[in-house]
Design an enzyme around this catalytic site. Structure first.
Site, PDB file in Angstrom:
ATOM      1  N   LYS A   6       0.841  -1.220   0.000  1.00 53.91           N
ATOM      2  CA  LYS A   6       0.000   0.000   0.000  1.00 53.91           C
ATOM      3  C   LYS A   6       0.867   1.258   0.000  1.00 53.91           C
ATOM      4  CE  LYS A   6      -2.524   1.063   3.673  1.00 53.91           C
ATOM      5  NZ  LYS A   6      -3.593   1.022   4.702  1.00 53.91           N
ATOM      6  N   LYS A  24      20.860 -13.527 -30.926  1.00 53.41           N
ATOM      7  CA  LYS A  24      20.266 -12.274 -31.402  1.00 53.41           C
ATOM      8  C   LYS A  24      19.352 -12.581 -32.579  1.00 53.41           C
ATOM      9  CE  LYS A  24      21.184  -9.399 -28.464  1.00 53.41           C
ATOM     10  NZ  LYS A  24      20.093  -8.848 -27.669  1.00 53.41           N
ATOM     11  N   LYS A  65      22.967 -17.559 -23.761  1.00 52.96           N
ATOM     12  CA  LYS A  65      21.598 -17.423 -23.239  1.00 52.96           C
ATOM     13  C   LYS A  65      20.668 -17.027 -24.380  1.00 52.96           C
ATOM     14  CE  LYS A  65      20.262 -13.511 -21.203  1.00 52.96           C
ATOM     15  NZ  LYS A  65      19.732 -12.715 -22.321  1.00 52.96           N
ATOM     16  N   ASP A  66      19.416 -17.502 -24.230  1.00 55.01           N
ATOM     17  CA  ASP A  66      18.374 -16.987 -25.116  1.00 55.01           C
ATOM     18  C   ASP A  66      18.233 -15.500 -24.857  1.00 55.01           C
ATOM     19  OD1 ASP A  66      17.583 -19.322 -26.381  1.00 55.01           O
ATOM     20  OD2 ASP A  66      15.939 -19.743 -24.992  1.00 55.01           O
ATOM     21  N   HIS A 126      17.113 -12.470 -15.540  1.00 54.93           N
ATOM     22  CA  HIS A 126      17.125 -11.298 -16.415  1.00 54.93           C
ATOM     23  C   HIS A 126      16.428 -10.139 -15.715  1.00 54.93           C
ATOM     24  CE1 HIS A 126      16.499  -8.675 -19.829  1.00 54.93           C
ATOM     25  NE2 HIS A 126      17.452  -9.345 -20.437  1.00 54.93           N
ATOM     26  N   GLY A 147      24.950  -3.579 -24.540  1.00 49.45           N
ATOM     27  CA  GLY A 147      25.895  -2.723 -25.273  1.00 49.45           C
ATOM     28  C   GLY A 147      27.347  -3.040 -24.962  1.00 49.45           C
ATOM     29  N   GLY A 186      25.069  -8.114 -29.279  1.00 46.98           N
ATOM     30  CA  GLY A 186      25.559  -7.381 -30.454  1.00 46.98           C
ATOM     31  C   GLY A 186      27.072  -7.368 -30.540  1.00 46.98           C
TER      32      GLY A 186
HETATM   33  C1  LIG Z   1      20.477  -5.774 -19.431  1.00 46.51           C
HETATM   34  C2  LIG Z   1      19.952  -6.889 -20.347  1.00 46.51           C
HETATM   35  C3  LIG Z   1      20.767  -7.030 -21.600  1.00 46.51           C
HETATM   36  C4  LIG Z   1      20.071  -7.877 -22.656  1.00 46.51           C
HETATM   37  O1  LIG Z   1      19.018  -8.466 -22.429  1.00 46.51           O
HETATM   38  C5  LIG Z   1      20.607  -7.979 -24.000  1.00 46.51           C
HETATM   39  O2  LIG Z   1      19.923  -8.709 -24.867  1.00 46.51           O
HETATM   40  C6  LIG Z   1      21.751  -7.335 -24.373  1.00 46.51           C
HETATM   41  O3  LIG Z   1      22.128  -7.451 -25.688  1.00 46.51           O
HETATM   42  P1  LIG Z   1      23.348  -6.575 -26.275  1.00 46.51           P
HETATM   43  O4  LIG Z   1      23.126  -5.142 -25.862  1.00 46.51           O
HETATM   44  O5  LIG Z   1      24.624  -7.148 -25.682  1.00 46.51           O
HETATM   45  O6  LIG Z   1      23.254  -6.784 -27.766  1.00 46.51           O
HETATM   46 MG   LIG Z   2      18.127  -9.221 -24.189  1.00 47.02          MG
END
Ligand SMILES: CCCC(=O)/C(O)=C/OP(=O)(O)O
Ligand SMILES: [Mg+2]
Length: 403
Positions: free
Chosen positions: A92, A141, A167-168, A258, A331, A354
């Site tokens: 609350k 990705k 990881k997925d 996550h 990133g 990435g």
């Molecule tokens: C903080 C979570 C990061 C994540 O889920 C993810 O997919 C990162 O991908 P990149 O930024 O390394 O491509």
């Molecule tokens: Mg992600």
């Protein structure tokens, strides 16, 4: 020892924080007090919240006052689960204006009823057989909509790069093209195939999706298919299912947490819950072995001090809980490895999507560039110097630079 201590930063037009604090202590425990018969008061005393501390802060502006208020909640008011804690200390109250939960201390006597990480840092290292360097994790990705064979090939390419875990992506839900168990089986086989080249074990954290009522069985089904780790979007599904997965002896695999949705809770300075509670204290207590969170240097950056508090909560010495891996993410590219290592040392997990798949020479080269960067840092060598003789790292630095 018998109280959960919650500290709030409250901003109010009323200057009377003592009254506010007393109202919270009583309102979130026994409700009302004065109209209780004396006999009842004596019995209820053990359930009564206490005002532990009030620290006035400089006024935010004219007639908006601020204070830090600490309330002690008797642990006998809670069942041993995180929903009970959160509902009591910030249920609350979270809807009562500018109030932010900035610290939460759980006494060991109560914490011992929670699982904590099943494997933790040392346990995951033992599974992988890697003790002498930070670990490397890559992320599928653009997996959404991908056919099973394509996913398995992408897994193989990532594994060839020398990653320890894959990881997925947390947004991988559709099981149309690559049903969970089939995906797990195919990636396990590709992991074994890649190991013939790399000599390394690789863990695959497949995304465990709902319905919540079936997640325990689904996890066991995946383990029968060869799953050796699981990814969980903890906040959307709830800390409680993380705790049940961690507690279950028939789910003997590391759990990767996550941070999806956590920004909605920690993002505001005036409301919500501090990130080190959401992604540190509670994740470790509920049993995450690895916890992802936004790094200070990446694409969804978090203030460095807060990221270090998260890592502190995950890795501090604790009477009952193993240490959990802190995994700064989003990133991440090889040029960031020196700073990440400076922040977290050997028990760092470098985690990139990435930064692996975007390498001009392909994902395997992307993983190798990260391994080369990690080796350089451990050897006390600059990345630039190491890149002179290692093509994958040289190209990665050309693409992403070095911070
Ligand atoms: C903080 C979570 C990061 C994540 O889920 C993810 O997919 C990162 O991908 P990149 O930024 O390394 O491509
Ligand atoms: Mg992600």
């Amino acid at each position: 020892e018998n109280y959960v201590l919650a500290t709030y930063r409250i901003q109010s037009e009323s200057y009377d924080f003592a009254k506010k604090a007393q109202g919270i202590a009583m309102g979130l425990t026994v409700g009302s007090w004065t109209d209780l018969p004396l006999a009842k008061q004596e019995m209820m005393q053990q359930h009564l919240g206490q005002v532990a501390d009030i620290r006035e802060l400089p006024a935010v502006y004219d007639n908006l006052y601020a204070a830090e208020i600490q309330i002690a909640y008797p642990v006998i008011n809670f069942s041993p689960d995180i929903p009970a804690i959160l509902t009591t200390v910030f249920g609350k109250l979270s809807m009562d204006g500018k109030v932010r939960l900035i610290d939460l201390q759980i006494p060991d006597t109560f914490a011992r009823q929670f699982p904590g990480p099943k494997f933790g840092i040392q346990g995951v290292r033992e599974i992988l057989g890697v003790q002498d360097r930070p670990l490397l994790m890559s992320i599928f990705k653009s997996g959404v909509g991908m056919e099973l064979k394509e996913l398995a090939d992408q897994f193989y390419q990532q594994a060839l790069g020398g990653v320890d875990l894959i990881k997925d992506d947390e947004i991988f839900f559709s099981e149309t093209y690559a049903p969970f168990a089939e995906r797990v089986r195919a990636c396990r086989d590709k992991g074994l195939e890649a190991a013939e080249t790399t000599g390394q074990r690789v863990l695959y954290a497949a995304n465990l999706s709902g319905p919540v009522t079936k997640m325990i069985d689904k996890a066991k089904y995946a383990i029968e298919a060869g799953a050796n780790a699981l990814l969980l979007n903890v906040l959307p599904y709830g800390y409680d299912i993380l705790q049940r997965l961690a507690e279950d002896p028939d789910i003997p695999v590391p759990l990767v947490a996550h941070p999806a949705l956590s920004g909605a809770l920690y993002g505001s300075a005036d409301y919500g819950i501090a990130a080190h509670i959401i992604l540190g204290t509670l994740m470790r207590m509920a049993g995450a072995d690895l916890v992802l969170y936004p790094s200070p240097y990446g694409s969804v950056a978090m203030e460095r001090g807060e990221t270090l508090k998260i890592a502190g909560q995950l890795r501090s010495e604790h009477a009952y809980f193993k240490q959990a891996f802190a995994v700064p993410s989003a990133g991440i590219h090889p040029g960031l490895v020196p700073m990440l290592f400076e922040d977290l040392g050997m028990d760092l997990i470098v985690n990139a999507g990435g930064g692996v798949h975007g390498h001009p020479m392909g994902p395997a080269a992307g993983g190798q560039a990260f391994r080369q960067a990690i080796a350089a840092v451990l050897a006390g060598q600059s990345l630039e110097r190491a890149a002179e003789s290692q093509e994958e790292l040289r190209i990665a630095l050309q693409v992403w630079g070095k911070k």
